[in-house]
Design an enzyme around this catalytic site. Structure first.
Site, PDB file in Angstrom:
ATOM      1  N   HIS A   1       1.511  11.085  -1.415  1.00 21.43           N
ATOM      2  CA  HIS A   1       1.467   9.844  -0.632  1.00 21.43           C
ATOM      3  C   HIS A   1       2.731   9.770   0.209  1.00 21.43           C
ATOM      4  O   HIS A   1       3.667  10.556   0.019  1.00 21.43           O
ATOM      5  CB  HIS A   1       1.290   8.619  -1.525  1.00 21.43           C
ATOM      6  CG  HIS A   1       2.430   8.321  -2.452  1.00 21.43           C
ATOM      7  ND1 HIS A   1       2.849   9.195  -3.425  1.00 21.43           N
ATOM      8  CD2 HIS A   1       3.249   7.236  -2.544  1.00 21.43           C
ATOM      9  CE1 HIS A   1       3.859   8.649  -4.093  1.00 21.43           C
ATOM     10  NE2 HIS A   1       4.134   7.477  -3.564  1.00 21.43           N
TER      11      HIS A   1
ATOM     12  N   HIS B   1      -2.361   2.929  -5.703  1.00 21.70           N
ATOM     13  CA  HIS B   1      -0.945   2.673  -5.468  1.00 21.70           C
ATOM     14  C   HIS B   1      -0.830   1.743  -4.258  1.00 21.70           C
ATOM     15  O   HIS B   1      -1.846   1.340  -3.687  1.00 21.70           O
ATOM     16  CB  HIS B   1      -0.198   4.005  -5.265  1.00 21.70           C
ATOM     17  CG  HIS B   1       1.294   3.885  -5.368  1.00 21.70           C
ATOM     18  ND1 HIS B   1       1.918   3.218  -6.393  1.00 21.70           N
ATOM     19  CD2 HIS B   1       2.287   4.328  -4.555  1.00 21.70           C
ATOM     20  CE1 HIS B   1       3.231   3.288  -6.209  1.00 21.70           C
ATOM     21  NE2 HIS B   1       3.473   3.936  -5.097  1.00 21.70           N
TER      22      HIS B   1
ATOM     23  N   ASP C   1      10.289   8.616  -0.971  1.00 20.15           N
ATOM     24  CA  ASP C   1      10.822   9.452  -2.053  1.00 20.15           C
ATOM     25  C   ASP C   1       9.898  10.618  -2.387  1.00 20.15           C
ATOM     26  O   ASP C   1      10.236  11.457  -3.233  1.00 20.15           O
ATOM     27  CB  ASP C   1      11.141   8.610  -3.306  1.00 20.15           C
ATOM     28  CG  ASP C   1       9.943   7.841  -3.835  1.00 20.15           C
ATOM     29  OD1 ASP C   1       9.093   7.399  -3.028  1.00 20.15           O
ATOM     30  OD2 ASP C   1       9.846   7.657  -5.066  1.00 20.15           O
TER      31      ASP C   1
ATOM     32  N   HIS D   1       5.161   7.503   0.636  1.00 23.06           N
ATOM     33  CA  HIS D   1       6.427   6.826   0.333  1.00 23.06           C
ATOM     34  C   HIS D   1       7.564   7.846   0.512  1.00 23.06           C
ATOM     35  O   HIS D   1       7.414   9.027   0.186  1.00 23.06           O
ATOM     36  CB  HIS D   1       6.425   6.272  -1.094  1.00 23.06           C
ATOM     37  CG  HIS D   1       5.792   4.912  -1.186  1.00 23.06           C
ATOM     38  ND1 HIS D   1       5.188   4.442  -2.321  1.00 23.06           N
ATOM     39  CD2 HIS D   1       5.677   3.914  -0.256  1.00 23.06           C
ATOM     40  CE1 HIS D   1       4.721   3.215  -2.106  1.00 23.06           C
ATOM     41  NE2 HIS D   1       5.003   2.880  -0.858  1.00 23.06           N
TER      42      HIS D   1
END
Lengths: 322, 322
Positions: free
Chosen positions: A62, A143, A66, A64
């Site tokens: 995904h 998520h 990080d 994000h």
């Protein structure tokens, strides 16, 4: 099959844990795959037995930061190190546009082609991608933004030679055995003609690993982990902290993942993506407390991922730290 | 004034050197500024006495990835750590669009405002930006894409109290001195009325540091380093390697930078941004060979930057490693 974790912290790095990234390869193979590429992945690779020349694909769970902010730097370093082989990038919609914007902004000119594949096309098990001895599938998770788990099933396993039958038939060991193993038809000195296909045993069961992204609903992986040998899943919090934090971040507790893996009968569970509040030693919130919580719900082989630790899955389906 | 290097390698990181980033602060101040933010800067900060809460501005010299790919992750971590104070980002055109694209792609929601300033508006010394006790200017360099050096001149230095004159005038030491130092008008017990302005000495000479980006023409900094105490400049290669590599990368050799600093009379020179081919020890190409080459052309105080090393500039204008 081997897993090598390059980052195991969630959100922000710590002194001992970098951001999400895990490498996967066949036993001691030069070729490898990377799942997620948080910032600092290329720094970790300097201490790992993996070369950017032999990276075949990056699978992003995904978008994000990080889990993907390390990708532009990894591509740039692969280019500076002389890579020319094409590289496959699999990820959610938005990845390609961002990489292209980043490359244009920073005048990143790569001497190798990028082949983008949308993870959405792999999701749901309807299609898969054959790559470097793996059949890659994807499964949608839950998520804060579109997120996926990747399934890696080994392919191309050679059939085994039925040596018991060869011996019973009085075929002398030697080059003939090799020819028969390759499926050839051979003539013996005694006049018999033997077909290789009659001496093949079925190939061993293909092993499967599932590596998830961030996810607050482990049960979404029920089908994906069917007959899987290993599940790698985030366990960001203990139950107690998860209750305090509330459901908004949409992460899983160690207990929730462990209970799911127990119900699903997954024999090996690797937990990762620990909140930086969990320290590696000392008192208070520790990774050991996440491990204790998971063990209370799971009777299989449980491993807590560590940066630069390598885990090997043997033919019997047992995962252990190397 | 203190410099703390967070990354000193060019292009790709090494085991001992991360990518370009250097922090600047007034002596032991909590507030600090960052020049460049290569990937892994936030990882280095975990080992530095600097907090993302107190970062006031990031100045990007140019948009090559090894100088800016760490910025999104640094912003994300500042947000996760609870920062709410606005942050100034200074850089070439293109920085803002990339940060905004990256934030949208990764759903990066910051609880603090970003204030973008185009370095082009600061270049040429026509305007400057006052920030955290520094007056910030910029100077265009010569590289493969628009690149700048930043000048930091300290401001707001307090005037010194003329204690010799106070003693000569028979003003008793004590709270009266403080009032006079603050410029107040005071009455003495003996009836005299004294004005603070009569007891002020000029503030000390403001010190200046110039921190360059990548640059193949050090002479472009001639005006910028006028009266500067410190020049921080890339020295990517030795002359021998620079000749082999050719002019295309548009970097400077240690000799070229050192000779320029000598001619310009810069008293302190810090070299950084070393090609990864130069190792920190052993035989062959080493940072020591870059240093030897520079020393042959420069008689001032020469320092070879190291990751996590701090350098302090004292009031006498001498830079030394802490």
């Amino acid at each position: 099959m081997e897993l090598l974790f390059l980052g195991t912290s969630s959100g922000t790095p710590t002194k001992t844990r970098s951001l999400s990234a895990v490498a996967l390869r066949r036993h001691k193979a030069r070729s490898w795959l990377l799942v997620d590429c948080g910032e600092g992945t290329q720094h970790r690779l300097l201490r790992a037995p993996l070369s950017l020349h032999w990276l075949q694909a990056v699978c992003i769970t995904h978008l994000h930061g990080d889990h993907c902010y390390g990708l532009p730097g990894l591509l740039a370093s692969a280019g500076l190190n002389g890579r020319t082989a094409p590289l496959t990038l699999i990820g959610p919609a938005g990845l390609q546009g961002w990489i292209e914007h980043t490359a244009a902004m920073s005048q990143l000119q790569l001497n190798f082609a990028l082949r983008f594949i949308s993870v959405e096309t792999l999701a749901g098990g309807r299609t898969s991608l054959a790559l470097e001895g793996f059949d890659i599938t994807a499964c949608a998770l839950s998520h804060r933004l579109p997120c996926f788990a990747y399934g890696f099933t080994e392919t191309g396993l050679p059939g085994r030679l039925d040596t018991d039958r060869l011996k019973a038939d009085g075929v002398p060991a030697g080059p003939l055995w090799g020819k028969l193993h390759r499926g050839e038809v051979v003539s013996l000195d005694d006049g018999r003609v033997l077909a290789g296909r009659d001496y093949q045993l079925a190939p061993p069961r293909p092993r499967k690993l599932v590596i998830g992204g961030d996810n607050d609903t482990p049960a979404l992986l029920k089908e994906a982990v069917n007959e899987a040998d290993v599940l790698v899943h985030e366990a960001t919090y203990t139950e107690e902290v998860a209750a305090k934090v509330g459901p908004e971040p949409q992460h899983s507790s160690a207990a929730a993942v462990a209970a799911f893996a127990e119900r699903a009968g997954v024999p090996n569970l690797v937990l990762t993506h620990f909140s930086p509040r969990y320290r590696d030693g000392g008192a208070g919130l520790t990774v050991a407390s996440l491990e204790r919580e998971a063990r209370a719900h799971y009777s299989g082989r449980l491993l807590m991922a560590e940066d630069l630790a390598m885990y090997r899955l043997n033919r019997a389906g047992e995962l252990s730290r190397v």
